[in-house]
Design a protein around this motif. Structure first.
Motif, mmCIF file in Angstrom:
data_model
loop_
_atom_site.group_PDB
_atom_site.id
_atom_site.type_symbol
_atom_site.label_atom_id
_atom_site.label_comp_id
_atom_site.label_asym_id
_atom_site.label_seq_id
_atom_site.Cartn_x
_atom_site.Cartn_y
_atom_site.Cartn_z
ATOM 1 N N TYR A 1 -2.561 -0.858 -16.838
ATOM 2 C CA TYR A 1 -2.463 -1.362 -15.524
ATOM 3 C C TYR A 1 -1.667 -2.438 -15.057
ATOM 4 O O TYR A 1 -1.354 -3.468 -16.087
ATOM 5 N N CYS A 2 -1.013 -2.515 -14.015
ATOM 6 C CA CYS A 2 -0.175 -3.787 -13.180
ATOM 7 C C CYS A 2 -1.066 -4.071 -12.088
ATOM 8 O O CYS A 2 -1.270 -3.272 -11.241
ATOM 9 N N ASP A 3 -1.733 -5.201 -12.130
ATOM 10 C CA ASP A 3 -2.719 -5.841 -10.868
ATOM 11 C C ASP A 3 -1.706 -6.651 -10.327
ATOM 12 O O ASP A 3 -1.076 -7.480 -10.760
ATOM 13 N N ILE A 4 -1.861 -6.498 -8.935
ATOM 14 C CA ILE A 4 -1.049 -7.307 -7.856
ATOM 15 C C ILE A 4 -1.740 -7.882 -6.748
ATOM 16 O O ILE A 4 -2.702 -7.127 -6.234
ATOM 17 N N ILE B 1 0.039 -7.951 -16.151
ATOM 18 C CA ILE B 1 0.139 -6.650 -17.031
ATOM 19 C C ILE B 1 -0.282 -7.050 -18.437
ATOM 20 O O ILE B 1 -0.220 -8.213 -18.977
ATOM 21 N N ASP B 2 -0.393 -6.109 -19.514
ATOM 22 C CA ASP B 2 -0.528 -6.293 -20.968
ATOM 23 C C ASP B 2 0.746 -5.956 -21.147
ATOM 24 O O ASP B 2 1.578 -4.766 -21.020
ATOM 25 N N VAL C 1 -0.667 0.930 -10.839
ATOM 26 C CA VAL C 1 -0.656 -0.183 -10.109
ATOM 27 C C VAL C 1 -1.950 -0.484 -9.449
ATOM 28 O O VAL C 1 -2.516 0.393 -8.544
ATOM 29 N N ARG C 2 -2.708 -1.610 -9.516
ATOM 30 C CA ARG C 2 -4.023 -1.894 -8.738
ATOM 31 C C ARG C 2 -3.696 -2.832 -7.760
ATOM 32 O O ARG C 2 -3.399 -4.144 -8.434
ATOM 33 N N GLN D 1 0.800 -1.301 -0.133
ATOM 34 C CA GLN D 1 0.038 0.004 0.078
ATOM 35 C C GLN D 1 0.914 1.275 -0.086
ATOM 36 O O GLN D 1 0.498 2.190 -0.708
ATOM 37 N N SER D 2 2.010 1.278 0.927
ATOM 38 C CA SER D 2 2.946 2.561 0.984
ATOM 39 C C SER D 2 3.625 2.720 -0.461
ATOM 40 O O SER D 2 3.645 3.640 -1.022
ATOM 41 N N ALA D 3 4.024 1.325 -1.100
ATOM 42 C CA ALA D 3 4.726 1.560 -2.340
ATOM 43 C C ALA D 3 3.819 2.342 -3.650
ATOM 44 O O ALA D 3 4.255 3.183 -4.455
ATOM 45 N N TYR D 4 2.526 1.873 -3.391
ATOM 46 C CA TYR D 4 1.758 2.364 -4.711
ATOM 47 C C TYR D 4 0.663 3.167 -4.089
ATOM 48 O O TYR D 4 -0.294 3.429 -5.222
ATOM 49 N N ALA D 5 0.830 3.980 -3.178
ATOM 50 C CA ALA D 5 -0.141 5.054 -2.701
ATOM 51 C C ALA D 5 0.056 6.027 -3.900
ATOM 52 O O ALA D 5 1.209 6.503 -4.136
#
Ligand SMILES: NC(=O)C1=CN([C@@H]2O[C@H](COP(=O)(O)OP(=O)(O)OC[C@H]3O[C@@H](n4cnc5c(N)ncnc54)[C@H](OP(=O)(O)O)[C@@H]3O)[C@@H](O)[C@H]2O)C=CC1
Ligand SMILES: CC(=O)N[C@@H](CCC(=O)OP(=O)(O)O)C(=O)O
Length: 346
Positions: free
Chosen positions: A294-297, A314-315, A272-273, A263-267
């Motif tokens: 998007y990149c979904d993790i 990702i695409d 990034v979802r 959460q802190s990396a991608y806030a």
């Protein structure tokens, strides 16, 4: 308006780039190029890639290597959507003109020439630009991309893998002296548009390749700062990558620490979802990311063994190439975050 040209625009990533540049409210597409003797010279891009029929009407201009500086005339930014060796040959003359270059190939992703002999099959003859190039993992390297003249846009598998692993590595959550294991599958467009036996329809199966010697293993290890085992697979679909990664965590790492790392990396990083707020059986998938930037993790901890499984999707042609290049260009020139800006429709 940032004026752009694209070399290699008839290829899969080049055509995606042309579309994104044309749609970008603060970019202008000035020229699109192919090789001197290309079979596609003078063709309209929309006739080659029919999704863009009537929309991308610029013609592909043939370009001799000796004349490459012409692609920099009157533009601020040149995208290289060409093979690694071609990018290494073309970039120096472009850079000498003072133009900014975003290279989608692997030609400048390392900080020394050695991996090129071992993993790429050619000797890199431009160590000065290897030193100056900035690795364009947009969510992690924005401060350096901001000032770069040459950006090496990461590979598709490295983008999926690094976005999944860096939050853990940066917080020291990976157990010392252990090696994360990355199993990833890519759609066939990852191999480019040129026909070959490997990407022929009847030959494509679901199989591993490049086992223990794929060039993305050293790229991921270098930019993660930790060795990895990386096994790519070819899937029988057009586009998209899913990477399933197993990590041994340091002693005592909690679920809360892992959630906080992501959460802190991608806030405030809309590309990034994170899937941790979704129900347990929802995982990143090809359908969730194909044709998106998007990149979904998603991730799950086995608290008894300290193993974490992280899944990243990702695409390959977008977040794995063209839309990440546009993200880097937005950072470099201080543009709005198209196509991720909520103010602009994708
Ligand atoms: N496909 C993917 O998912 C990803 C690809 N990449 C990297 O991006 C780069 C482009 O990949 P991709 O779009 O798949 O490749 P393609 O094979 O689909 O396209 C390559 C393009 O380069 C052109 N080209 C070849 N030689 C020259 C030359 N000497 N001068 C100018 N143009 C030239 C080709 O046209 P022509 O031959 O007709 O001249 C074509 O337009 C590669 O380095 C690849 O490794 C990175 C991340 C993901
Ligand atoms: C399915 C497939 O063949 N994928 C490509 C990776 C494409 C990519 O990311 O490109 P770079 O070469 O620029 O790193 C491969 O494994 O070689």
């Amino acid at each position: 308006m940032i004026k752009c040209s694209i070399i290699g625009a008839s290829g899969y990533t080049g055509a995606e780039l042309a579309n994104l540049v044309q749609q970008h409210p603060q970019m202008q597409l000035k020229g699109i190029y192919v090789s001197e003797k290309s079979a596609d010279a003078e063709a309209e891009l929309g006739t080659l890639h029919r999704r863009y029929l009537g929309q991308l009407e610029l013609e592909l201009t043939p370009l001799a290597t000796a004349d490459v500086a012409k692609a920099a005339e009157g533009v601020d930014l040149v995208f290289l959507a060409t093979d690694h060796k071609v990018s290494v040959a073309l970039a120096p003359a472009l850079l000498e003109t003072g133009v900014t270059v975003m290279d989608l190939s692997g030609g400048f992703r390392f900080d020394s020439p050695a991996p090129y002999d071992k993993f790429y099959g050619f000797t890199h003859d431009n160590p000065e630009w290897l030193e100056q190039a900035v690795y364009g993992l947009a969510e992690w390297n924005a401060a350096a991309v901001c000032h770069a003249q040459l950006v090496a846009v990461p590979g598709c598998y490295p983008t999926a893998s690094l976005l999944a692993l860096k939050p853990l590595q940066e917080k020291g959550l990976i157990k010392l002296d252990t090696t994360p294991v990355i199993n990833a599958v890519s759609g066939v467009s990852g191999a480019g548009r040129k026909a070959s036996m490997v990407n022929s329809f009847c030959e494509v199966s679901y199989n591993p390749y490049g086992v223990l010697n794929h060039r993305h293993q050293p790229e991921i290890a270098l930019h993660l700062g930790n060795p990895v085992i990386f096994t790519p697979h070819l899937g029988n679909f057009q586009r998209g990558i899913v990477a399933t990664i197993t990590v041994q965590l340091a002693e005592g790492v909690t679920q809360a620490q892992i959630d906080d790392a992501y959460q802190s990396a991608y806030a405030g990083k809309p590309a990034v979802r994170l899937y941790n707020k979704l129900a347990e059986n929802h995982w990143p998938s090809i359908n969730g990311v194909a044709n998106t930037p998007y990149c979904d993790i998603g991730w799950k901890l086995d608290s008894e063994t300290g193993h974490l499984v992280v899944v990243s999707a990702i695409d390959n042609l977008l977040k794995g190439a063209a839309s990440q290049a546009i993200q880097c260009a937005n950072i470099r020139f201080g543009l709005i975050n198209y196509p991720l800006s909520k103010k602009v429709a994708v």
